[in-house]
Structure formats: C-alpha cells, structure tokens
Motif scaffolding. Structure first.
Motif, short mmCIF file in Angstrom:
data_model
loop_
_atom_site.label_atom_id
_atom_site.label_comp_id
_atom_site.label_asym_id
_atom_site.label_seq_id
_atom_site.Cartn_x
_atom_site.Cartn_y
_atom_site.Cartn_z
N ALA A 33 0.83 -1.21 0.00
CA ALA A 33 0.00 0.00 0.00
C ALA A 33 0.87 1.26 0.00
O ALA A 33 0.59 2.23 -0.72
N LYS A 34 1.93 1.24 0.80
CA LYS A 34 2.84 2.38 0.84
C LYS A 34 3.49 2.59 -0.52
O LYS A 34 3.60 3.74 -1.01
N SER A 35 3.90 1.50 -1.16
CA SER A 35 4.52 1.60 -2.48
C SER A 35 3.55 2.18 -3.50
O SER A 35 3.94 2.92 -4.41
N SER A 36 2.26 1.82 -3.34
CA SER A 36 1.25 2.36 -4.24
C SER A 36 1.16 3.88 -4.14
O SER A 36 0.95 4.57 -5.14
N VAL A 37 1.34 4.41 -2.93
CA VAL A 37 1.24 5.85 -2.71
C VAL A 37 2.53 6.57 -3.10
O VAL A 37 2.50 7.61 -3.77
N THR A 38 3.66 6.02 -2.68
CA THR A 38 4.94 6.71 -2.87
C THR A 38 5.65 6.35 -4.16
O THR A 38 6.59 7.06 -4.56
N GLY A 80 2.32 0.32 -11.97
CA GLY A 80 2.79 -0.27 -10.72
C GLY A 80 1.98 0.19 -9.53
O GLY A 80 1.69 -0.61 -8.63
N ARG A 81 1.61 1.45 -9.49
CA ARG A 81 0.82 1.96 -8.36
C ARG A 81 -0.53 1.24 -8.26
O ARG A 81 -0.95 0.82 -7.19
N ALA A 125 -3.89 -3.11 -5.54
CA ALA A 125 -4.73 -4.30 -5.61
C ALA A 125 -4.12 -5.45 -4.82
O ALA A 125 -4.81 -6.16 -4.08
N ARG A 126 -2.81 -5.64 -4.96
CA ARG A 126 -2.17 -6.75 -4.25
C ARG A 126 -2.17 -6.50 -2.74
O ARG A 126 -2.23 -7.45 -1.95
N ALA A 127 -2.11 -5.25 -2.32
CA ALA A 127 -2.17 -4.94 -0.89
C ALA A 127 -3.49 -5.43 -0.30
O ALA A 127 -3.52 -6.00 0.80
N VAL A 128 -4.59 -5.23 -1.03
CA VAL A 128 -5.90 -5.68 -0.55
C VAL A 128 -5.93 -7.19 -0.40
O VAL A 128 -6.37 -7.73 0.63
N VAL A 129 -5.42 -7.91 -1.41
CA VAL A 129 -5.45 -9.38 -1.38
C VAL A 129 -4.56 -9.91 -0.26
O VAL A 129 -4.95 -10.81 0.49
N LEU A 136 -5.07 -6.41 -10.38
CA LEU A 136 -4.22 -7.59 -10.46
C LEU A 136 -3.72 -7.80 -11.89
O LEU A 136 -2.57 -8.23 -12.10
N VAL A 137 -4.57 -7.51 -12.87
CA VAL A 137 -4.11 -7.58 -14.27
C VAL A 137 -2.98 -6.58 -14.49
O VAL A 137 -1.96 -6.90 -15.12
#
Length: 263
Positions: free
Chosen positions: A159-164, A183-184, A189-193, A237-238
């Motif tokens: 999740a952090k990587s998605s933001v930063t 990538g974000r 999506a992967r953070a949720v899973v 995820l795709v």
C-alpha cells in the motif's frame, strides 16, 4: 561461462515474467468467470487453464522453474539483505515482506510442478488443510499468527509503495513511461489481497481452525459481493501482472553472489 549468480538473476527475471502472467490470468479469470466456491484457488485455476492449452505441460515446468527462482531471489533478499534494506525497523519490515513473498511463490512453484507432472487441480480447501496441519504442530497457532502478521506487513508495504511509488527506485530509467502508474494500481490491488489472506491467518490462529484461512482465489472471491470494488481489485491484479512483465526486462537486480551477501 555463466556463473551461479548470473543464473539466479536470469531465474529471477523469468520469475518476474511468470508472476506477471499468473497475475494477469488471475485477474482475467476473476473478471470473466462466475464464483466457483468448490474449485477456485487462484493460482491453481491459472495453472489448470495453462495445462489445457497445447504444450501446456512444458509451459508449466518453465513456470515452476521461474517461480522457484523468484522465490529464491526473495528469500535471499530476506535472509542476506541483497536489496540493502538494512537492519533497522523499516529494513526488517521489508525483509519480512520478502520472506512472505518467498513462501507464497515457493507454494505456487510447487503447485505448477505438480500439475505439470499430471496431478489434478487442488481444490480451494487446500489452504485450510495446510493450515490444519500447521495447527497440529507445537506452537502451531503462533506460527500461523506470525505468518498472518508477515502478510499484513507485506500488504502495508504494498500500500505504501502504491502511494509513494518507491518501487521505481529499482526500475531502470529505460522502462516505459507508464510503468509508475501501472505499478501503483497493481500494488494497491495486491495490498488488498495480501491483507485479506493475512487477516484470515490471524483469525485461524485465534480460533485454532484451519477453515478460516483464505487462498489467493478465496481472498478474491471474498470481494465479489462488493461490486465495483471487486472489479477494481481484479483489474488491478491484471495491471500488477503487466507491471511484473515490465520488471522482467527493466528490474535492477542486485548481484546475489556470496561475496556480496551479508548475514
């Protein structure tokens, strides 16, 4: 002559490519198929899909090798700190995430190898059976709880990587311009899973029942009743799969040779 460290690097790149194909197919299957409570175990569905195509067995063996190589790369990052994360709090958190990733991808490699060898697709309750076996061990609930916390830590890092967009530090400047945004979305999506699977492990540890544990496919199925949120995660995820394919070419992979490793 190619030395062992170069072989690991090439296996890691193959692993990124295979991971990409797995996540792209996983998201595609989630978006295009109805809920299948009895058979949907995520990666197993993907490998069953691959096994049904001409030459699928060869592809599955290559997938198993690639996923195992990627898992070894992540394990090296966790144990030997080849990514140079350090031993501070943030560094340890990253390395715990790498370890969780290694376990997940070793399991995926094992599933691909078994299916390539002719084993039937394993049903969704496989995760519950494995969790039940762990619970029978001394300190079994503790082991499940630690695994759950590791996956939740990995989810937070995703999740952090998605933001930063911190993942771009390890991507070559020659990568396509859209890599950052792809990538974000994928990391979100992967953070949720990962969070859903980690939470299911914590519930299982608390109740001492393997039935609480979600597989990759089970975690996605849990979101199906959320409508647009489910579609966004599946599409994410795709995109994570596409991001992984980009990494197969443009990821900067540290030298994993013994002279560079640190305990």
């Amino acid at each position: 002559m190619v030395d062992k460290s170069e072989k690991v690097v090439w296996l890691a790149r193959l692993g990124f490519a295979v991971r990409g194909l797995v996540y792209m197919l996983l998201g595609y299957l989630a978006l295009t198929t109805a809920r299948r409570d009895n058979v949907d175990d995520g990666a197993g569905d993907v490998f069953a899909f691959v096994a049904a195509i001409p030459g699928g067995t060869i592809v599955l063996f290559a997938a198993a090798a690639g996923l195992a190589g990627y898992a070894l790369y992540r394990l090296s990052a966790a144990v030997f700190d080849i990514e140079r994360r350090g031993s501070g709090f943030k560094g340890i958190a990253h390395r715990i995430g790498y370890f969780a990733s290694a376990i997940i991808h070793f399991a995926m490699a094992w599933t691909a190898a078994r299916m390539a060898s002719g084993a039937r697709k394993v049903a969704d309750d496989r995760s519950s059976a494995v969790a039940g076996n762990v619970l029978d061990l001394p300190l079994g609930p503790t082991l499940l709880a630690v695994s759950g916390l590791a996956l939740i830590a990995a989810a937070l890092l995703q999740a952090k990587s998605s933001v930063t967009a911190g993942f771009m530090k390890s991507v070559s400047s020659a990568a396509p311009a859209a890599t950052c945004w792809i990538g974000r979305a994928g990391h979100a999506a992967r953070a949720v899973v990962f969070a859903l699977i980690g939470w299911s492990l914590l519930r299982s540890a608390r109740s001492e029942s393997g039935g609480e544990v979600l597989s990759l496919g089970g975690a996605i199925n849990d979101l199906r009743d959320m409508g647009a949120a489910f579609s966004l995660v599946a599409a994410g995820l795709v995109l994570f799969g596409l991001f992984s394919l980009i990494l197969a070419r443009y990821r900067v992979i540290p030298d994993p040779s013994p002279r560079r490793l640190k305990f």
